[in-house]
Design a protein around this motif. Structure first.
Motif, PDB file in Angstrom:
ATOM      1  N   ALA B 263       0.680  -1.192   0.151  1.00 50.48           N
ATOM      2  CA  ALA B 263      -0.054   0.172   0.146  1.00 50.48           C
ATOM      3  C   ALA B 263       0.873   1.528  -0.072  1.00 50.48           C
ATOM      4  N   ALA B 264       1.848   1.281   0.643  1.00 50.41           N
ATOM      5  CA  ALA B 264       2.866   2.453   0.780  1.00 50.41           C
ATOM      6  C   ALA B 264       3.356   2.809  -0.465  1.00 50.41           C
ATOM      7  N   GLY B 265       3.824   1.563  -1.309  1.00 48.89           N
ATOM      8  CA  GLY B 265       4.280   1.910  -2.649  1.00 48.89           C
ATOM      9  C   GLY B 265       3.024   2.513  -3.497  1.00 48.89           C
ATOM     10  N   ALA B 266       2.178   1.883  -3.492  1.00 48.84           N
ATOM     11  CA  ALA B 266       0.627   2.492  -4.426  1.00 48.84           C
ATOM     12  C   ALA B 266       0.537   3.761  -3.953  1.00 48.84           C
ATOM     13  N   LEU B 267       0.489   4.033  -2.696  1.00 43.63           N
ATOM     14  CA  LEU B 267       0.159   5.574  -2.355  1.00 43.63           C
ATOM     15  C   LEU B 267       1.363   6.594  -3.058  1.00 43.63           C
ATOM     16  N   ARG B 268       2.377   6.128  -3.044  1.00 46.39           N
ATOM     17  CA  ARG B 268       3.629   7.122  -3.559  1.00 46.39           C
ATOM     18  C   ARG B 268       3.226   7.281  -5.166  1.00 46.39           C
TER      19      ARG B 268
END
Lengths: 349, 349
Positions: B263-268
């Motif tokens: 999710a952190a990668g997707a948010l970026r």
């Protein structure tokens, strides 16, 4: 719990192959003096029954486990929180794997558990040990000596008392030039014209921290004692120390932090207080760990030491001592290796 | 290498105490049938000489090492990069330490080294093993079975073939309700009125990832297949998947990511592309790891599983199976424990 079927015995293999117990034992342990057709029959029986030799009994004979223990003299929470240990373990892991040795990491909750670590080391489970992050009053060195396993230390051990190691000649370690690196950092700050240079130390019961403080004092022999404040190699320690510095020495114009994590904490507090880096306060760290220096604002000037290489050399020195075929370790003396450091200049100083 | 003095032998203790070798052996191994004054003399000789019993020989008799291996079926680089493993190890470490058992973490560079791990497990160095992050085609389960050590798995093992474990009845594991947690997440997104809900999966050769995908499909049986994209539980995998989603399904209005790092990668990537979260695209993760959810912008809505507790229960189930006195494990069946999950609502959905 996986409930396994009873393991096939040596006797079962002997019966299946139609040979004596002693013959099976000789084949399994790679001994000579068994005729080829018999070897073939024993091997087939071993495969068919899924026989696994009793390695505990076997290694009592060979006294070789192809396994090396790694002990970090810190609680497991710190081992996973500080990227220094991950880097050192990476170097160790690569070198041990290249020689088909198993890395056995012995984790603890803290110093109270070191007696148990000593028992495991004495228990005939590993061929040697790599030990790092020792503190001065740690019982580990004594426990390791009594365990009788060959050991290489990460960082110069600090003891020099009558504890049986007083000559220091039989202790092998891998270290960085902590004192020289610290001198480079402080000289750089002085060269920038800074006159109120502070040092946030590491835990002074570790030689790496004590050596960096000595390097600071080499360049600043007459420093205001209030400019030397204790830290503990963590960001929280760096924050605490920086707050104290700003309270008691508001004219501080440079900080040499004992490691990058400490510097990261100091930078946060400087930003909170509206001090510009490097204009108002220049900051230098120690380590050059990408995981930290990439995140700081501004990018951190620091003293680089090759942490992964230190781990690799520790493993290599140990394996050499165990008579495994490994490459030479250039520059190694009887006491070990001390690696050079380099100042890496970025925006913070 | 620490060159140690030769260890005092059993014979030396016998000579010092003026008793037979057999008497020393009985005293040292806690056996009965030795008169008290002799016991006292032997103990004094043991102390004076600093005698350490040969633990390897001793544990051949007692068959007990008070040590438990932990095997993470991932390269050591991932073990240290993903806070999931640190949390699970924290739970394991606390429970083992409370029962004075040594945590022996066996690190590897990758799957090629699993045969060596199997040899170490078979070597009589530990009483049992805790194994997690298994992948479907991993040779470890077979190696462990042949090693004959009691084992508890973290996460439901995926095998159900004729590999000797087909009945599944003798495999014990600790897991979270991955499928139920995924259903909660996707229902929450649907409840917000989202109609183009995507799923970035974990590595589908792990049951945790496969179960979360099943949960997604339970709620979205007719989802556009382009909305299900592969990830690998890492931030880089999340970035790659999110880029693909924006390319092929630009109307995506919600993402259920298989874990927080994804999710952190997707948010970026969403921020890079100027998509507002949650207004344009709502995002939900899985794990609720503070180290990740505290850093994301906006704060991450996620499915919480108690990772540290999973580790603690794995250790407790193993110790119970080894007949150590530990507390009951509530809700444990013969196969183990499945812990509930909770949806934790923050700003991202």
């Amino acid at each position: 719990m996986t409930e396994t079927a009873p393991r096939p015995t040596l006797e079962a293999v002997a019966a299946r192959a139609g040979v004596s117990r002693a013959t099976v034992s000789r084949v399994v342990n790679g001994g000579d003096g068994v005729r080829d057709p018999l070897v073939e029959r024993v091997r087939r029986a071993v495969d068919e029954l899924g026989y696994v030799p009793n390695q505990a009994a076997r290694s009592l004979v060979t006294k070789r486990h192809d396994a090396v223990a790694v002990v970090v003299a810190e609680p497991e929470t710190r081992v996973f929180a500080d990227p220094f240990f991950a880097l050192q373990l990476r170097g160790i892991s690569k070198e041990l794997t290249a020689h088909d040795n198993q890395l056995v990491l012995l984790l603890t909750e803290g110093r109270d558990d070191h007696a148990r670590v000593g028992r495991y080391l004495a228990g005939g489970h590993v061929d040697g040990a790599l030990v790092f992050s020792l503190h001065l009053d740690d019982p580990l060195p004594g426990l390791i000596r009594r365990a009788g396993v060959p050991t290489v230390f990460g960082g110069r051990p600090g003891w020099s008392d009558g504890d049986g190691d007083s000559d220091g000649g039989d202790v092998v370690y891998v270290d960085s030039d902590n004192r020289g690196g610290a001198r480079d950092a402080v000289r750089h700050l002085v060269g920038l014209g800074r006159t109120r240079v502070a040092h946030i130390t590491g835990p002074l019961d570790q030689t790496s921290a004590a050596d960096r403080l000595d390097g600071f004092r080499d360049v600043m022999p007459d420093a205001d004692p209030r400019l030397v404040v204790p830290g503990d190699f963590t960001p929280a320690g760096g924050e605490r120390a920086m707050r104290g510095l700003l309270d008691h020495c508001p004219d501080v114009d440079a900080v040499f932090a004992a490691n990058d994590l400490t510097a990261a904490g100091a930078l946060r507090v400087l930003r909170e207080h509206g001090r510009r880096v490097p204009e108002d306060v220049a900051v230098i760290g120690f380590d050059d760990m990408l995981a930290v220096t990439e995140q700081t604002d501004p990018p951190l000037t620091t003293v680089r030491q090759d942490i992964e290489e230190m781990g690799r050399l520790m493993a290599r020195l140990l394996l050499r001592g165990l008579d495994r075929r490994t490459a030479e370790v250039p520059g190694a003396t009887r006491s070990g290796v001390v690696l050079p450091t380099t100042l890496v200049r970025r925006a913070s100083a």
